[in-house]
Design a protein around this motif. Structure first.
Motif, PDB file in Angstrom:
ATOM      1  N   ALA A  52       0.815  -1.213   0.000  1.00  0.00           N
ATOM      2  CA  ALA A  52       0.000   0.000   0.000  1.00  0.00           C
ATOM      3  C   ALA A  52       0.849   1.262   0.000  1.00  0.00           C
ATOM      4  O   ALA A  52       0.390   2.326  -0.434  1.00  0.00           O
ATOM      5  CB  ALA A  52      -0.917   0.004   1.222  1.00  0.00           C
ATOM      6  N   ASP A  53       2.094   1.169   0.482  1.00  0.00           N
ATOM      7  CA  ASP A  53       2.943   2.347   0.643  1.00  0.00           C
ATOM      8  C   ASP A  53       3.704   2.733  -0.623  1.00  0.00           C
ATOM      9  O   ASP A  53       4.360   3.778  -0.651  1.00  0.00           O
ATOM     10  CB  ASP A  53       3.952   2.113   1.783  1.00  0.00           C
ATOM     11  N   ASP A  54       3.665   1.905  -1.648  1.00  0.00           N
ATOM     12  CA  ASP A  54       4.319   2.207  -2.921  1.00  0.00           C
ATOM     13  C   ASP A  54       3.238   2.538  -3.941  1.00  0.00           C
ATOM     14  O   ASP A  54       2.498   1.658  -4.383  1.00  0.00           O
ATOM     15  CB  ASP A  54       5.140   1.003  -3.397  1.00  0.00           C
ATOM     16  N   PRO A  55       3.107   3.817  -4.338  1.00  0.00           N
ATOM     17  CA  PRO A  55       2.016   4.176  -5.249  1.00  0.00           C
ATOM     18  C   PRO A  55       2.085   3.468  -6.599  1.00  0.00           C
ATOM     19  O   PRO A  55       1.056   3.220  -7.222  1.00  0.00           O
ATOM     20  CB  PRO A  55       2.178   5.697  -5.409  1.00  0.00           C
ATOM     21  N   ALA A  56       3.305   3.119  -7.055  1.00  0.00           N
ATOM     22  CA  ALA A  56       3.439   2.407  -8.324  1.00  0.00           C
ATOM     23  C   ALA A  56       2.886   0.997  -8.232  1.00  0.00           C
ATOM     24  O   ALA A  56       2.447   0.423  -9.227  1.00  0.00           O
ATOM     25  CB  ALA A  56       4.912   2.360  -8.749  1.00  0.00           C
ATOM     26  N   ALA A  81       1.981  16.279  -8.178  1.00  0.00           N
ATOM     27  CA  ALA A  81       2.958  15.687  -7.265  1.00  0.00           C
ATOM     28  C   ALA A  81       2.273  15.211  -5.992  1.00  0.00           C
ATOM     29  O   ALA A  81       1.445  15.933  -5.408  1.00  0.00           O
ATOM     30  CB  ALA A  81       4.049  16.692  -6.929  1.00  0.00           C
ATOM     31  N   TYR A  82       2.595  13.997  -5.564  1.00  0.00           N
ATOM     32  CA  TYR A  82       2.064  13.478  -4.303  1.00  0.00           C
ATOM     33  C   TYR A  82       2.595  14.292  -3.124  1.00  0.00           C
ATOM     34  O   TYR A  82       3.723  14.803  -3.147  1.00  0.00           O
ATOM     35  CB  TYR A  82       2.485  12.025  -4.094  1.00  0.00           C
ATOM     36  N   VAL A  83       1.793  14.368  -2.084  1.00  0.00           N
ATOM     37  CA  VAL A  83       2.225  14.886  -0.786  1.00  0.00           C
ATOM     38  C   VAL A  83       2.419  13.694   0.136  1.00  0.00           C
ATOM     39  O   VAL A  83       1.545  12.810   0.221  1.00  0.00           O
ATOM     40  CB  VAL A  83       1.180  15.857  -0.199  1.00  0.00           C
ATOM     41  N   TYR A  84       3.575  13.645   0.817  1.00  0.00           N
ATOM     42  CA  TYR A  84       3.892  12.523   1.707  1.00  0.00           C
ATOM     43  C   TYR A  84       3.851  12.972   3.164  1.00  0.00           C
ATOM     44  O   TYR A  84       4.435  13.988   3.529  1.00  0.00           O
ATOM     45  CB  TYR A  84       5.287  11.971   1.387  1.00  0.00           C
ATOM     46  N   GLN A  85       3.179  12.169   3.988  1.00  0.00           N
ATOM     47  CA  GLN A  85       3.113  12.427   5.421  1.00  0.00           C
ATOM     48  C   GLN A  85       3.136  11.115   6.212  1.00  0.00           C
ATOM     49  O   GLN A  85       2.093  10.665   6.693  1.00  0.00           O
ATOM     50  CB  GLN A  85       1.835  13.218   5.759  1.00  0.00           C
ATOM     51  N   PRO A  86       4.315  10.449   6.326  1.00  0.00           N
ATOM     52  CA  PRO A  86       5.643  10.827   5.834  1.00  0.00           C
ATOM     53  C   PRO A  86       6.052   9.926   4.667  1.00  0.00           C
ATOM     54  O   PRO A  86       5.305   9.055   4.238  1.00  0.00           O
ATOM     55  CB  PRO A  86       6.518  10.521   7.041  1.00  0.00           C
ATOM     56  N   ALA A  87       7.316  10.120   4.187  1.00  0.00           N
ATOM     57  CA  ALA A  87       7.956   9.186   3.252  1.00  0.00           C
ATOM     58  C   ALA A  87       8.929   8.329   4.057  1.00  0.00           C
ATOM     59  O   ALA A  87       9.618   8.826   4.949  1.00  0.00           O
ATOM     60  CB  ALA A  87       8.711   9.944   2.166  1.00  0.00           C
ATOM     61  N   GLY A 101      12.768   6.440  -0.712  1.00  0.00           N
ATOM     62  CA  GLY A 101      12.357   6.572  -2.097  1.00  0.00           C
ATOM     63  C   GLY A 101      10.971   7.197  -2.182  1.00  0.00           C
ATOM     64  O   GLY A 101      10.683   8.213  -1.554  1.00  0.00           O
ATOM     65  N   HIS A 102      10.072   6.574  -2.949  1.00  0.00           N
ATOM     66  CA  HIS A 102       8.697   7.062  -3.063  1.00  0.00           C
ATOM     67  C   HIS A 102       7.735   6.239  -2.208  1.00  0.00           C
ATOM     68  O   HIS A 102       6.517   6.316  -2.392  1.00  0.00           O
ATOM     69  CB  HIS A 102       8.243   7.038  -4.530  1.00  0.00           C
ATOM     70  N   VAL A 103       8.263   5.459  -1.277  1.00  0.00           N
ATOM     71  CA  VAL A 103       7.442   4.618  -0.401  1.00  0.00           C
ATOM     72  C   VAL A 103       7.063   5.398   0.849  1.00  0.00           C
ATOM     73  O   VAL A 103       7.933   5.939   1.549  1.00  0.00           O
ATOM     74  CB  VAL A 103       8.206   3.326  -0.020  1.00  0.00           C
ATOM     75  N   GLY A 104       5.777   5.477   1.141  1.00  0.00           N
ATOM     76  CA  GLY A 104       5.321   6.206   2.324  1.00  0.00           C
ATOM     77  C   GLY A 104       3.817   6.380   2.315  1.00  0.00           C
ATOM     78  O   GLY A 104       3.090   5.696   1.588  1.00  0.00           O
ATOM     79  N   HIS A 105       3.343   7.318   3.146  1.00  0.00           N
ATOM     80  CA  HIS A 105       1.920   7.629   3.225  1.00  0.00           C
ATOM     81  C   HIS A 105       1.663   8.835   2.322  1.00  0.00           C
ATOM     82  O   HIS A 105       2.013   9.958   2.666  1.00  0.00           O
ATOM     83  CB  HIS A 105       1.516   7.941   4.659  1.00  0.00           C
ATOM     84  N   TYR A 106       1.062   8.619   1.170  1.00  0.00           N
ATOM     85  CA  TYR A 106       0.949   9.635   0.130  1.00  0.00           C
ATOM     86  C   TYR A 106      -0.519   9.945  -0.172  1.00  0.00           C
ATOM     87  O   TYR A 106      -1.423   9.132   0.075  1.00  0.00           O
ATOM     88  CB  TYR A 106       1.635   9.153  -1.157  1.00  0.00           C
ATOM     89  N   HIS A 107      -0.734  11.152  -0.675  1.00  0.00           N
ATOM     90  CA  HIS A 107      -2.041  11.479  -1.237  1.00  0.00           C
ATOM     91  C   HIS A 107      -1.857  12.559  -2.290  1.00  0.00           C
ATOM     92  O   HIS A 107      -0.857  13.283  -2.299  1.00  0.00           O
ATOM     93  CB  HIS A 107      -3.023  11.938  -0.155  1.00  0.00           C
ATOM     94  N   VAL A 158       9.547  13.673   0.155  1.00  0.00           N
ATOM     95  CA  VAL A 158      10.018  12.572  -0.672  1.00  0.00           C
ATOM     96  C   VAL A 158      11.495  12.772  -0.987  1.00  0.00           C
ATOM     97  O   VAL A 158      11.979  13.895  -1.113  1.00  0.00           O
ATOM     98  CB  VAL A 158       9.182  12.478  -1.968  1.00  0.00           C
ATOM     99  N   GLN A 159      12.252  11.661  -1.090  1.00  0.00           N
ATOM    100  CA  GLN A 159      13.682  11.733  -1.337  1.00  0.00           C
ATOM    101  C   GLN A 159      13.981  11.990  -2.810  1.00  0.00           C
ATOM    102  O   GLN A 159      13.162  11.725  -3.692  1.00  0.00           O
ATOM    103  CB  GLN A 159      14.350  10.441  -0.866  1.00  0.00           C
ATOM    104  N   HIS A 160      15.206  12.473  -3.080  1.00  0.00           N
ATOM    105  CA  HIS A 160      15.539  12.891  -4.439  1.00  0.00           C
ATOM    106  C   HIS A 160      15.536  11.743  -5.434  1.00  0.00           C
ATOM    107  O   HIS A 160      15.333  11.943  -6.617  1.00  0.00           O
ATOM    108  CB  HIS A 160      16.896  13.603  -4.465  1.00  0.00           C
ATOM    109  N   MET A 161      15.769  10.464  -4.966  1.00  0.00           N
ATOM    110  CA  MET A 161      15.828   9.359  -5.920  1.00  0.00           C
ATOM    111  C   MET A 161      14.474   8.670  -6.080  1.00  0.00           C
ATOM    112  O   MET A 161      14.371   7.592  -6.637  1.00  0.00           O
ATOM    113  CB  MET A 161      16.887   8.328  -5.512  1.00  0.00           C
TER     114      MET A 161
END
Length: 466
Positions: free
Chosen positions: A175-179, A221-227, A230-236, A206-209
């Motif tokens: 669930a934490d990886d939007p891809a 662009a997703y907002v992360y709270q938190p990341a 990478g792009h894994v985290g709590h996004y919306h 989100v981190q640069h990579m």
């Protein structure tokens, strides 16, 4: 020649190839499958059909081998005989070779359930040939662009393959990886999500990579709270409202304990349980959560999951611990920006605020590694700048790694370049202080070469015996 005779002939030919290959010290993880499929192109499909508990496929950019081994331990604890490509041969020929190795001379399997770690590019073929009961997808990061292309290309292929699954199958998604989470939309089968709820392990942005930073629906662009990494985290998505799915299997609380392990508090809709995992790092905790989610999809009770994971040992080259002359060696595979960054973060965090690190980093650019090593510049080696006591770099791209470390802030006088692997290992052992571990960070083919050298010295077992 009938299909049954083809199957027998293919099995015998594959088994013969396996015996010869291992007799020559080659391992035999792919070639037996190549030979068998030449004789019977349908042999994997036929063997998979014979498994009474079906097939589980595990894929993703990072963590496939470790997670599949965790799940194998759980399935065995449950009492099932497991057919598993334990050595990590994850191409379609490797899956076929594994099935042949587990069959008798007549082409009959002795196992009850198949468990296959599957290469990202080969997942569609594996789904088509095995019709899996469960597909577990861990994550999707940029990795080996020369082989796979960008993450959107892989995700599109995965989505098309998953859409062919029958209603009786289950897809288990991070669930934490939007891809990955987006793959669950509009599927005709059951979808089960897992994820990390403990936000203490995240950062604000989100981190640069990060690879999947933009909403798959509207491009914002997703907002992360938190990341988490990478792009894994709590996004919306602040524009269209797309958000992280609520996971059914949750890692509610995570306590990381250096390089020794972690304590996980897991829960689902029916139960809650705690696991003392003997593997370190955030990503291994997420691997364990993924394995637990797949096990729950198979209706395996939490007490069996706990018992299996608390006795788990790492796969070869993946946080593998060895002892040389009384000194501990810890080998951790690195192969892309996110994996390398998380490995370095674990090592830096484990040694305390001022503890020095002794490293041997081996970077190859062979086909199985990916010939494009530009990913070195996206990995967060800056974490090492004030922490390295001595680092030896080796492999076909040793000079590239040395330059990367210099720009990361590692003092040049602490960097030793030795392209020849055996000499690099000797140099690293000689330079590392005797009272601290030596950390080995190789790419994939470098890991195999490093283990071969350790086997030659009598310090490790061949990987097919692991």
């Amino acid at each position: 020649m009938s299909l049954s005779l083809r199957r027998m002939a293919g099995t015998l030919a594959g088994k013969t190839t396996l015996i010869i290959s291992r007799g020559l010290g080659r391992g035999g993880t792919q070639l037996p499958g190549v030979v068998a499929r030449r004789i019977d192109p349908f042999i994997l499909r036929e063997l998979a059909d014979d498994l009474p508990q079906g097939v589980v496929l595990v894929t993703g950019t990072n963590g496939k081998t470790t997670t599949a081994r965790m799940l194998a331990a759980i399935l065995q604890r449950h009492g099932w005989r497991v057919l598993h490509n334990r050595a990590g041969a994850n191409l379609i020929t490797g899956l076929t070779a594994t099935a042949i190795a587990g069959a008798d001379a007549w082409g009959r399997l002795r196992a009850e359930i198949g468990l296959f770690e599957t290469d990202e590019a080969h997942l569609p073929a594996a789904i088509g040939e095995t019709q899996p009961r469960v597909v577990l997808v861990l994550n999707l990061f940029r990795d080996q662009l020369d082989r796979y292309g960008e993450v959107d290309t892989i995700a599109k292929r995965w989505r098309a393959a998953l859409a062919t699954l029958p209603a009786s199958s289950t897809v288990v998604l991070n669930a934490d990886d939007p891809a990955v989470a987006g793959l669950g939309e509009n599927l005709g089968c059951r979808v089960l999500y897992y994820g990390l709820q403990d936000t203490r392990h995240g950062v604000a942005g989100v981190q640069h990579m990060a690879d999947s930073q933009f909403c798959r629906r509207c491009g914002t662009a997703y907002v992360y709270q938190p990341a988490f990494y990478g792009h894994v985290g709590h996004y919306h998505c602040p524009a269209c409202g797309l958000t992280r799915p609520t996971p059914e299997v949750r890692l509610q609380r995570l306590s990381l304990e250096g390089t020794t392990g972690a304590t996980l508090a897991l829960a689902d809709e029916h139960s809650a349980w705690e696991i003392r995992l003997p593997l370190p790092g955030l990503y291994n905790a997420l691997n364990a959560t993924a394995a637990a989610a797949a096990a729950r999809a198979l209706a395996i009770p939490p007490d069996e999951i706990r018992a299996a994971l608390e006795q788990f040992s790492a796969a070869f080259g993946r946080l593998e611990r060895l002892t040389v002359g009384g000194r501990e060696l810890l080998m951790a595979l690195i192969k892309n920006p996110v994996g390398a960054s998380e490995t370095v973060r674990m090592l830096v965090g484990a040694r305390g605020a001022a503890g020095p690190l002794a490293l041997l980093i081996v970077i190859n650019d062979k086909i199985a590694d990916g010939t494009d090593v530009s990913w070195l510049w996206d990995a967060d080696f800056e974490q090492l700048a004030e922490r390295v006591e001595q680092v030896v770099v080796s492999g076909t791209r040793a000079e590239d790694m040395a330059v990367r470390l210099k720009y990361a802030g590692v003092p040049p006088e602490r960097i030793v370049v030795e392209p020849a692997l055996a000499r690099a290992l000797d140099r690293a052992l000689a330079l590392a202080p005797a009272d601290q571990p030596l950390y080995l960070l190789p790419t994939y083919t470098a890991m195999l070469e490093l283990r071969e050298e350790l086997v030659r010295r009598g310090l490790a077992r061949p990987f097919w015996e692991d």
